[in-house]
Design an enzyme around this catalytic site. Structure first.
Site, PDB file in Angstrom:
ATOM      1  N   ASP A 177      -8.035   4.010   1.113  1.00 51.83           N
ATOM      2  CA  ASP A 177      -7.051   4.416   2.113  1.00 51.83           C
ATOM      3  C   ASP A 177      -7.780   4.975   3.340  1.00 51.83           C
ATOM      4  O   ASP A 177      -8.446   6.004   3.251  1.00 51.83           O
ATOM      5  CB  ASP A 177      -6.153   5.494   1.476  1.00 51.83           C
ATOM      6  CG  ASP A 177      -5.062   5.956   2.413  1.00 51.83           C
ATOM      7  OD1 ASP A 177      -5.062   5.547   3.595  1.00 51.83           O
ATOM      8  OD2 ASP A 177      -4.209   6.730   1.950  1.00 51.83           O
ATOM      9  N   ARG A 183      -3.329  -0.470   5.493  1.00 48.26           N
ATOM     10  CA  ARG A 183      -3.954  -1.551   4.718  1.00 48.26           C
ATOM     11  C   ARG A 183      -3.071  -2.790   4.568  1.00 48.26           C
ATOM     12  O   ARG A 183      -3.518  -3.906   4.854  1.00 48.26           O
ATOM     13  CB  ARG A 183      -4.346  -1.030   3.316  1.00 48.26           C
ATOM     14  CG  ARG A 183      -5.463  -0.009   3.354  1.00 48.26           C
ATOM     15  CD  ARG A 183      -5.575   0.730   2.026  1.00 48.26           C
ATOM     16  NE  ARG A 183      -4.424   1.600   1.787  1.00 48.26           N
ATOM     17  CZ  ARG A 183      -4.227   2.307   0.687  1.00 48.26           C
ATOM     18  NH1 ARG A 183      -5.113   2.221  -0.303  1.00 48.26           N
ATOM     19  NH2 ARG A 183      -3.178   3.092   0.561  1.00 48.26           N
ATOM     20  N   CYS A 243       0.869  -1.184   0.000  1.00 50.42           N
ATOM     21  CA  CYS A 243       0.000   0.000   0.000  1.00 50.42           C
ATOM     22  C   CYS A 243       0.898   1.224   0.000  1.00 50.42           C
ATOM     23  O   CYS A 243       2.081   1.125  -0.360  1.00 50.42           O
ATOM     24  CB  CYS A 243      -0.976  -0.015   1.177  1.00 50.42           C
ATOM     25  SG  CYS A 243      -0.221   0.061   2.815  1.00 50.42           S
TER      26      CYS A 243
HETATM   27  P1  4NP Z   1      -1.700   2.920   4.061  1.00 52.73           P
HETATM   28  O1  4NP Z   1      -2.284   4.300   4.621  1.00 52.73           O
HETATM   29  O2  4NP Z   1      -1.183   3.186   2.672  1.00 52.73           O
HETATM   30  O3  4NP Z   1      -2.891   2.019   4.034  1.00 52.73           O
HETATM   31  O4  4NP Z   1      -0.633   2.478   5.028  1.00 52.73           O
HETATM   32  C1  4NP Z   1      -1.518   5.461   4.627  1.00 52.73           C
HETATM   33  C2  4NP Z   1      -0.648   5.710   5.660  1.00 52.73           C
HETATM   34  C3  4NP Z   1       0.092   6.868   5.678  1.00 52.73           C
HETATM   35  C4  4NP Z   1      -0.040   7.798   4.658  1.00 52.73           C
HETATM   36  C5  4NP Z   1      -0.910   7.541   3.613  1.00 52.73           C
HETATM   37  C6  4NP Z   1      -1.655   6.371   3.598  1.00 52.73           C
HETATM   38  N1  4NP Z   1       0.705   8.997   4.688  1.00 52.73           N
HETATM   39  O5  4NP Z   1       0.517   9.823   3.774  1.00 52.73           O
HETATM   40  O6  4NP Z   1       1.494   9.220   5.613  1.00 52.73           O
END
Ligand code: 4NP
Length: 154
Positions: A122, A13, A7
């Site tokens: 997300d 995720r 992800c």
């Molecule tokens: P993930 O969610 O891709 O599901 O781990 C996110 C976690 C952090 C960020 C974006 C999405 N971020 O921009 O820091």
């Protein structure tokens, strides 16, 4: 078989996908290796988001020991299948793959589960409910993918 869940941040995720797939494959008696990674290094070294840890715990899965890391080009060689949680991650992975063989390993996680949508949304800026929905989506798709693997080895 080695599977990599990918992800953006590797804290919401893909840690859930790693923990849930590990659990389902193990229960199915399949000796797979499952890991996860993110496209950005911002959260590298951190444990999963507390909301992902909490929802997984409610369903008996402990993901608290996972450590976030950034996807590296070596992953294209070290894994058999690379599952992107959404189209933006999928397209970025395709763009950095350096051969057709590497590209063939990359799939949108939900497409591989023959799901009706391709995107695991997300939940990072979302609510607890968003994390619950993401959990159930990943859980149901993981169930389908595990059955798919089982049907192929029979
Ligand atoms: P993930 O969610 O891709 O599901 O781990 C996110 C976690 C952090 C960020 C974006 C999405 N971020 O921009 O820091």
């Amino acid at each position: 078989m080695k599977l990599l869940m990918v992800c953006l941040g590797n804290i919401c995720r893909s840690p859930l996908a790693e923990g849930i797939m590990q659990e389902k494959l193990k229960k199915a008696g399949l000796d797979f290796f499952v890991d996860s990674a993110g496209m950005i290094s911002y959260h590298a070294g951190e444990c999963p988001d507390h909301r992902s840890i909490e929802i997984a715990k409610q369903f008996g899965i402990d993901i608290s020991g996972q450590v976030a890391r950034k996807f590296t080009k070596n992953d294209f060689e070290n894994f058999d299948l690379i599952f992107a949680m959404d189209t933006s991650v999928y397209e970025e992975l395709i763009s950095i793959a350096s051969s057709e063989k590497q590209k063939a390993k990359i799939h949108r996680f939900l497409d591989f589960a023959d799901w009706e949508s391709s995107e695991v949304p997300d939940p990072y800026y979302g609510s607890k409910k968003d994390f619950e929905e993401v959990y159930h989506l990943i859980n149901d798709a993981s169930e389908k993918i595990t059955k798919k693997f089982l049907s192929k080895i029979k």
